[in-house]
Design a protein around this motif. Structure first.
Motif, PDB file in Angstrom:
ATOM      1  N   UNK A  23      -0.981 -17.642  -3.957  1.00 19.58           N
ATOM      2  CA  UNK A  23      -0.994 -16.691  -3.043  1.00 19.58           C
ATOM      3  C   UNK A  23       0.178 -16.434  -2.328  1.00 19.58           C
ATOM      4  N   UNK A  25       3.161 -16.443  -2.846  1.00 17.76           N
ATOM      5  CA  UNK A  25       4.483 -15.883  -3.745  1.00 17.76           C
ATOM      6  C   UNK A  25       3.744 -14.525  -4.667  1.00 17.76           C
ATOM      7  N   UNK A  26       2.761 -14.490  -4.110  1.00 20.01           N
ATOM      8  CA  UNK A  26       2.014 -12.604  -4.799  1.00 20.01           C
ATOM      9  C   UNK A  26       1.272 -13.318  -6.734  1.00 20.01           C
ATOM     10  N   UNK A  30      -6.291 -11.447  -8.558  1.00 19.73           N
ATOM     11  CA  UNK A  30      -7.654 -11.010  -8.609  1.00 19.73           C
ATOM     12  C   UNK A  30      -7.929  -9.869  -9.188  1.00 19.73           C
ATOM     13  N   UNK A  32      -8.054  -6.499  -9.571  1.00 20.85           N
ATOM     14  CA  UNK A  32      -7.380  -5.478 -10.310  1.00 20.85           C
ATOM     15  C   UNK A  32      -6.342  -6.049 -10.903  1.00 20.85           C
ATOM     16  N   UNK A  33      -5.375  -7.497 -10.979  1.00 20.07           N
ATOM     17  CA  UNK A  33      -4.116  -7.506 -11.584  1.00 20.07           C
ATOM     18  C   UNK A  33      -4.715  -8.155 -13.217  1.00 20.07           C
ATOM     19  N   UNK A 118      -7.089   6.370 -13.017  1.00 19.37           N
ATOM     20  CA  UNK A 118      -8.334   6.455 -11.973  1.00 19.37           C
ATOM     21  C   UNK A 118      -7.747   8.063 -11.138  1.00 19.37           C
ATOM     22  N   UNK A 186     -11.507  -7.783   2.557  1.00 16.87           N
ATOM     23  CA  UNK A 186     -10.089  -6.785   2.252  1.00 16.87           C
ATOM     24  C   UNK A 186      -9.840  -6.503   0.732  1.00 16.87           C
ATOM     25  N   UNK A 187     -10.040  -7.078  -0.139  1.00 18.20           N
ATOM     26  CA  UNK A 187     -10.828  -6.530  -1.316  1.00 18.20           C
ATOM     27  C   UNK A 187     -11.982  -6.205  -1.840  1.00 18.20           C
ATOM     28  N   UNK A 188     -12.018  -4.889  -2.673  1.00 13.22           N
ATOM     29  CA  UNK A 188     -13.394  -4.510  -2.666  1.00 13.22           C
ATOM     30  C   UNK A 188     -13.655  -4.778  -4.140  1.00 13.22           C
ATOM     31  N   UNK A 237     -10.451 -14.135  -5.743  1.00 14.33           N
ATOM     32  CA  UNK A 237     -11.004 -13.193  -4.854  1.00 14.33           C
ATOM     33  C   UNK A 237     -11.272 -13.202  -3.852  1.00 14.33           C
ATOM     34  N   UNK A 238     -11.036 -11.334  -3.018  1.00  7.26           N
ATOM     35  CA  UNK A 238     -10.379 -11.537  -1.922  1.00  7.26           C
ATOM     36  C   UNK A 238     -10.984 -11.416  -0.951  1.00  7.26           C
ATOM     37  N   UNK A 270     -12.914   1.928  -4.298  1.00  8.84           N
ATOM     38  CA  UNK A 270     -12.051   2.470  -3.214  1.00  8.84           C
ATOM     39  C   UNK A 270     -12.677   1.782  -1.910  1.00  8.84           C
TER      40      UNK A 270
ATOM     41  N   UNK B  38       1.477  -8.691  -6.467  1.00  7.87           N
ATOM     42  CA  UNK B  38       1.233  -9.099  -5.728  1.00  7.87           C
ATOM     43  C   UNK B  38       0.796  -7.676  -4.314  1.00  7.87           C
ATOM     44  N   UNK B  78       6.361  -8.804  -1.757  1.00  7.90           N
ATOM     45  CA  UNK B  78       6.035 -10.014  -1.533  1.00  7.90           C
ATOM     46  C   UNK B  78       6.953 -11.410  -2.832  1.00  7.90           C
ATOM     47  N   UNK B 102      -8.553 -16.169   1.595  1.00  4.80           N
ATOM     48  CA  UNK B 102      -8.673 -15.620  -0.125  1.00  4.80           C
ATOM     49  C   UNK B 102      -6.950 -15.235  -0.011  1.00  4.80           C
ATOM     50  N   UNK B 104      -5.661 -12.488   0.056  1.00  9.19           N
ATOM     51  CA  UNK B 104      -5.875 -11.035  -0.416  1.00  9.19           C
ATOM     52  C   UNK B 104      -4.945 -10.244   1.018  1.00  9.19           C
TER      53      UNK B 104
END
Lengths: 802, 158, 298
Positions: A23, A25-26, A30, A32-33, A118, A186-188, A237-238, A270, B38, B78, B102, B104
């Protein structure tokens, strides 16, 4: 050092989270990834701008010609190939994935646009012309009740509340509305759906959090046998805090779209969509009466509750109303209770899970009347609380409404909290300030004593039906979970969870629990958190809700690990020529107890089991994979008297909030906030404190800042993050956390859930503090400065209108 | 249809030449075109802070920039924060202080904090909180994040 | 939440920018920091045909101080007001209100000119410029003109700039000897748009106020000058026995001058109340800071 093993082993240690490296390190994964299926088309939804409107016609011709658009589907197109979403009880409007004929809340999907990306999908969505005939909207729960939009009306009675109220020296009455607010992770939401026409089956990737009762509901709406709906959750999951249970209706929408269009589709919600239509907490209005004896003893409680669940009764609602049913008496030993529960539908977004789930609403009403009862009797609220707390020697304690409180020492927790908060000193300071004449800034102290239930009984929702109705159906009970552990040929261990973590760190704790049982280090255990309904060991109660991981999710891991350990001991006993009971697993070895030099490595045992099954002791099943299921005890279906053990474990939380209210500006400042928890055994104390901090912030929101507001026509006024005010780092005050520990006798590791307690307690504690500061009995949440000032001005105080 | 432009942009030290739709947001470009997932998207109106990246060294919201605007620029996400195997001190501090759940919102906060500490190497807690107020985290209640940033800063104030 | 289609233009010179603006008129939109415009694009509340990106125009990025005034190019980032020692010294009022503009990250990108051209009635920089009596320079193909701050802000989100005009620079009166400043705002959360804000600039000589300006923000459809209120302060020794009365009277008049409105977050009455409370606070802060040191409050 962080992460050191404690005297008790890995349980209770605080290793770094295994989740964090990726997490940070990005490299999280999730929804959408992910691109699990090539060529997915993107969806954009056309949503009703009206809270209530007949859909006369939809003209999609221009949209269909828009560059990159593949198809436009109306609600009717989807309904033609699906069934309504199943509801817990009848009575509300039929609910499809998108509106058919009538839109019932602003933001309800009306049509679906499928396009190459989109951007193009939104271009086309703008061109869909919908001819609406606006209808009258009902937005307020009380108006809805008056107008007869009641889908469930049940009354319950335990003990003799009428007589007890008649005998009371003081009866306190109050109305406590708890408006809507929302988790706003924060994640939809996100859903990727791929309908396989050859197999007539659907695979869906979605950041759904469970409960998996909703998998069954989704499959039903899709017209699929459950085995042909494969639902996969991403590894990360966010955040959810409950709201991502609501993803299930979008799973249906995306699945049907994929089916009709013959292409895989991807819908990433969104923020505007999320705030308008993802779901929120219920809007509840509670009228409560509390009868007290002159010494402060609570004699009876009577609740009259009206709960707005929005435009449709979306599963699992009306669960918000019944989740706390066993705990309607909170932490107090009162035996006379009456409650009337009415569930109403309005033209607002359907409600659903939200951290605390029914607790914030219940405890606001209960804790306010406790404080007001004390004030009315001229007693200190802490003394009145103490007078009524369930005594430590009473556990396990059966509440009048049916819960079985497992363990605790409530009075000790209260004392800890009062000491930590310097309660006496603050009261003296307050008295001195009041004696000197009320100044601009008023001190207030608020208490909340709340029982925090965890591990919900899957049967509690059936209380929305009468005993006779329940008898006609299948009984529901319990809360079960599964986990799979496997040891590979080199001795490494994998764990597969069905608890669908949303950021809580389940993988870290599962590794601790497995390592503990197997004599390994957590680093030797690889935990997978993806849920795949075709792969995982799961039940309808799997998922992430009711703070069930520590009590039941970790217990499933412990049970599976123990069975694997037992098998390893059998093999080792055979190799070392001793009884399996004489083998201990430590430091990656199986050793004979008391003879540290007689041992064999787990790696060697694993190798033997994989490569040389002929060598295994006779009768021992080959293979080193174990799936275990556990079920929480004492969770029977509701009985004929409508008593229900609505949860398996019960933590306890005492909050003491000290605030200062500026009567000139209405600003409420939190001076100090202490919380004392008893959540039984703490599996990872740092993660525990993280849950408490997050839960506190989640409860602080609706108390001080956050609300979901619609205007009189039903338009959402808090539709973006400019107007829906999530608490930020400058709004959340420091929280001081203390712990006590009385292990639960009902969970395998003695642990109780604790991720929701402060969401339940903070609104009540802050309401009591602000009420105490201002001497007002009827101040509605949230206590924003403008609202407090208006209330003071209305009371002819402080406001000083120019 | 939206028109396209060719851009040359350096991201995390790697040069890219890409044709992009002029309306494509930088956040979408990074995630969908370059696969740098990220950088997270949480609100697309500049409030939540999840999409924060560095543009020519300054922390910015990538949902409020067009990809085409980064032509000729240097972007850091990131994924480019750690020095190879070695985590950035902020990343280490976040792990040590359990400053994420999480995860995010975390990338955006890390990128903002890195720029913030470059300008303010020894911030007070309230200064950290004010910087952090531009980011939404719904899991942690923020206190552990403030602890982590303080620990990673020159002040080490806790 | 994706922008609608548009054509993106990145001119190499101001002249080229003015040409594009002249050609497209109200169908064109100037893109500066994008902190306000891009959210509106993403929500499809703005749909320009052409977006004119002025971020690379060097002519718009300079800062110059002379003769008691500071000229700041339109695309200078808001963060410069916090970070540049020179700007902090010369423009203490603008520096004092800058931490309240959005957040750290948005101030890195948001521009001073963009914030003024956007003409948000709740904007901190519009209030500061009005309070100080500054002006902006507007250029078009027809020439350039100076617009006084008081004339720039017409109503919420509407400035006196014509569609074909580009705001190129901002003239700020620099802090002079004897001047003091105060700024305060109340918002629901740090960084939110204010419910009300008040700025004060006053000159103090020989123990009394000789000149005073009081600006009100977020309590009308544009930043307001509360001239009558400021007038009350002139000639007064705010530290003396009559000082409290003068400050209270000025704050009362300021509240009366406000033209607030009800919205989701607060009533008009509450905003008016805040003006009185904040007004007293900033007048005192300005008086204190006028005694020699550059000052601020907030």
């Amino acid at each position: 050092m962080s992460g050191a093993k404690t005297a008790l082993g890995w349980i209770g240690a605080t290793p770094h989270r295994v989740e964090d490296e990726a997490l940070l390190r990005g490299r999280g994964r999730f929804i959408d990834d992910l691109s699990p299926v090539p060529g997915a088309m993107h969806l954009a939804l056309v949503r009703s701008p009206f809270a209530h409107a007949r859909i006369r016609a939809i003209d999609a011709s221009a949209a269909a010609e828009s560059p990159g658009a593949l198809a436009v589907l109306t609600g009717a197109d989807l309904a033609a190939v699906s069934r309504p979403l199943g509801a817990v009880i009848r009575g509300a409007a039929e609910h499809y994935a998108a509106a058919v004929d009538v839109a019932r809340y602003a933001g309800e999907p009306v049509a679906v646009v499928v396009a190459g990306d989109r951007y193009l999908a939104e271009d086309a969505a703008e061109l869909v012309e919908v001819d609406y005939e606006p209808l009258e909207a009902v937005l307020d729960p009380l108006v809805a009740a008056e107008a007869g939009h009641v889908v469930s009306d049940r009354s319950f009675r335990y003990g003799d509340p009428e007589a007890a109220l008649a005998d009371a020296a003081l009866v306190v009455r109050g109305r406590y509305p708890f408006g809507r607010w929302t988790a706003a992770p924060v994640e939809c939401f996100g859903v990727i759906a791929d309908w396989d026409h050859a197999a007539d089956s659907l695979t869906v990737w979605a950041n759904f959090q469970g409960p998996f009762t909703l998998h069954t509901v989704a499959a039903g709406a899709l017209g699929l046998p459950a085995a042909r709906l494969r639902l996969v959750t991403p590894p990360d999951s966010g955040g959810s805090f409950g709201v991502k249970a609501g993803v299930f209706s979008s799973i249906v929408l995306a699945g049907l779209t994929s089916k009709i269009c013959g292409v895989p589709v991807r819908w990433i919600e969104d923020r505007l969509e999320h705030l308008a239509a993802a779901g929120s907490a219920t809007h509840r209005v509670t009228d409560v009466e509390a009868g007290f004896a002159s010494d402060g003893e609570l004699l009876a409680l009577r609740y009259d509750v009206i709960e707005d669940v929005g435009a449709y009764l979306r599963a699992p609602e009306p669960a918000t109303l019944y989740r706390m049913h066993g705990s309607l008496t909170g932490a107090y030993g009162v035996s006379n209770v009456a409650v009337r529960n009415r569930v109403v539908c309005t033209n607002r977004c359907p409600t659903g899970l939200n951290r605390g789930f029914g607790g914030p609403q219940l405890y606001l009403a209960l804790e306010r009347v406790m404080a007001r009862g004390a004030a009315g009797l001229g007693l200190d609220p802490a003394e009145v609380a103490r007078r009524n707390l369930v005594p430590a020697e009473s556990f396990p304690y059966r509440t009048p409404t049916g819960a079985l409180y497992d363990s605790g020492d409530y009075a000790a927790c209260l004392n800890d909290a009062l000491d930590a908060a310097d309660y006496r000193g603050r009261r003296q300071l307050q008295a001195a300030r009041r004696a000197g004449g009320e100044g601009r800034h008023r001190l207030g102290i608020g208490l909340a004593c709340v029982v925090e239930p965890s591990i919900s009984n899957m049967g509690y929702i059936s209380l929305a039906e009468t005993a006779a109705e329940r008898a006609a159906g299948w009984p529901k009970s319990g809360n079960a979970e599964g986990a799979t552990l496997a040891m590979n040929p080199l001795g490494g261990v994998t764990v597969r969870l069905s608890t669908v973590p949303q950021g809580q760190g389940h993988r870290t704790v599962a590794a601790q629990v497995a390592a503990q049982a197997l004599g390994l280090r957590p680093a030797d255990v690889e935990v997978q958190s993806e849920m795949d309904t075709h792969v995982n060991a799961w039940t309808v109660s799997s998922g992430n809700y009711s703070s069930r991981f520590a009590g039941i999710g970790a217990a499933a891991v412990a049970e599976a690990a123990e069975r694997l350990a037992e098998k390893l001991r059998c093999i080792a006993g055979d190799v070392l020529e001793c009884a399996p009971a004489d083998i201990e697993l430590r430091d990656g070895q199986a050793r004979v107890v008391g003879q540290p030099d007689r041992g064999v490595s787990l790696r060697r045992l694993a190798g033997a089991a994989h490569w040389n099954p002929e060598s295994l002791p006779s009768g021992l099943e080959p293979g080193l994979a174990v799936t275990a299921f556990v079920s929480a005890p004492n969770l029977d279906p509701p009985n004929e008297a409508d008593e229900v053990a609505s949860s398996a474990a019960h933590g306890f939380v005492v909050d003491v909030a000290a605030v200062e209210v500026d009567t000139v500006t209405g600003a409420v400042r939190v001076l100090d906030y202490v919380t004392v928890h008893d959540a039984g055994t703490l599996l990872h104390p740092r993660l525990v404190d993280g849950q408490i901090l997050g839960s506190f912030a989640h409860g602080l929101g609706p108390a001080l800042l956050e609300q979901t507001v619609h205007d009189d026509e039903g338009n959402l006024l808090t539709g973006s993050f400019m107007d829906y005010l999530c608490a930020t780092a400058t709004e959340v005050p420091p929280l001081r956390i203390l712990h006590r520990c009385t292990p639960s006798p009902f969970t395998a590791l003695g642990a109780k859930g604790l991720g929701e307690g402060n969401t339940m307690s903070a609104p009540a504690a802050l309401a009591n503090a602000v009420g105490d500061a201002l001497g007002l009995s009827d101040l509605d949440l949230p206590f924003t400065a403008p609202r407090v000032w208006e209330r003071l001005a209305a009371a002819g105080e402080g406001g000083d209108r120019p | 249809m939206s028109s396209h432009s060719e851009i040359a942009v350096t991201v995390n030290g790697r040069r890219y030449r890409e044709a992009v739709a002029e309306r494509m947001l930088l956040s979408d470009f990074l995630r969908q075109r370059l696969g740098l997932t990220g950088t997270h998207v949480g609100c697309e109106h500049g409030v939540c802070g999840s999409c924060t990246v560095h543009l020519d060294g300054a922390a910015v919201r990538s949902c409020l920039l067009l990809a085409v605007q980064t032509d000729g620029a240097d972007v850091r996400t990131v994924e480019g924060l750690a020095d190879g195997e070695r985590l950035h001190p902020l990343q280490e501090a976040f792990r040590e202080h359990f400053a994420l759940q999480c995860g995010f919102c975390t990338p955006g906060i890390l990128m903002a904090a890195a720029d913030f500490l470059a300008h303010n190497p020894a911030p007070a807690r309230n200064e950290i909180a004010e910087m952090l107020a531009g980011h939404l985290c719904r899991c942690t209640g923020y206190a552990p994040i403030i602890d982590a940033i303080a620990a990673a800063s020159g002040s080490g104030a806790e | 939440m994706k922008p609608p289609p548009f054509r993106y233009v990145r001119p190499d010179s101001v002249e080229e920018a003015l040409e594009v603006l002249g050609e497209h008129g109200e169908e064109a939109k100037v893109l500066a920091g994008g902190c306000s415009l891009v959210p509106m694009l993403n929500m499809r509340l703005a749909r320009p045909e052409v977006l004119v990106d002025v971020n690379r125009l060097e002519a718009l990025s300079g800062v110059a101080c002379d003769n008691g005034s500071v000229t700041i190019g339109a695309t200078v980032r808001q963060a410069a007001l916090e970070r540049s020692p020179q700007l902090r010294r010369e423009l203490p009022l603008a520096a004092a209100c800058t931490p309240y503009i959005g957040h750290f990250v948005t101030r890195n990108r948001g521009t001073i000119g963009g914030s003024l051209a956007h003409a948000d009635a709740r904007g901190e920089l519009p209030l500061a410029l009005v309070t100080l009596g500054g002006s902006v320079l507007a250029q078009s193909q027809r020439g350039q003109r100076s617009i006084a701050a008081e004339d720039l802000f017409v109503y919420h989100f509407t400035s006196a700039l014509a569609h074909e005009e580009l705001l190129t620079a901002v003239h700020w009166p620099a802090a002079g000897p004897g001047w003091g400043y105060g700024f305060a705002e109340t918002a629901q959360r740090h960084g939110d748009y204010a419910l009300a804000m008040v700025a004060c600039a006053l000159a103090r000589r020989d123990g009394a106020v000789v000149e005073a300006r009081l600006g009100l923000g977020a309590v009308a459809d544009r930043p307001l000058l509360a001239s009558e209120a400021a007038e009350v302060l002139v000639g007064q020794d705010l530290g003396g026995p009559a000082g409290d009365g003068a400050v209270a009277e000025a704050a009362r008049l300021a509240a009366a001058a406000a033209e607030p409105f009800d919205d989701l977050h607060a009533s008009a009455a509450y905003r008016r109340r805040l003006v009185a409370v904040l007004g007293e606070q900033v007048i005192r802060a300005a008086w204190e800071s006028a005694s020699g040191t550059s000052g601020s409050a907030g």
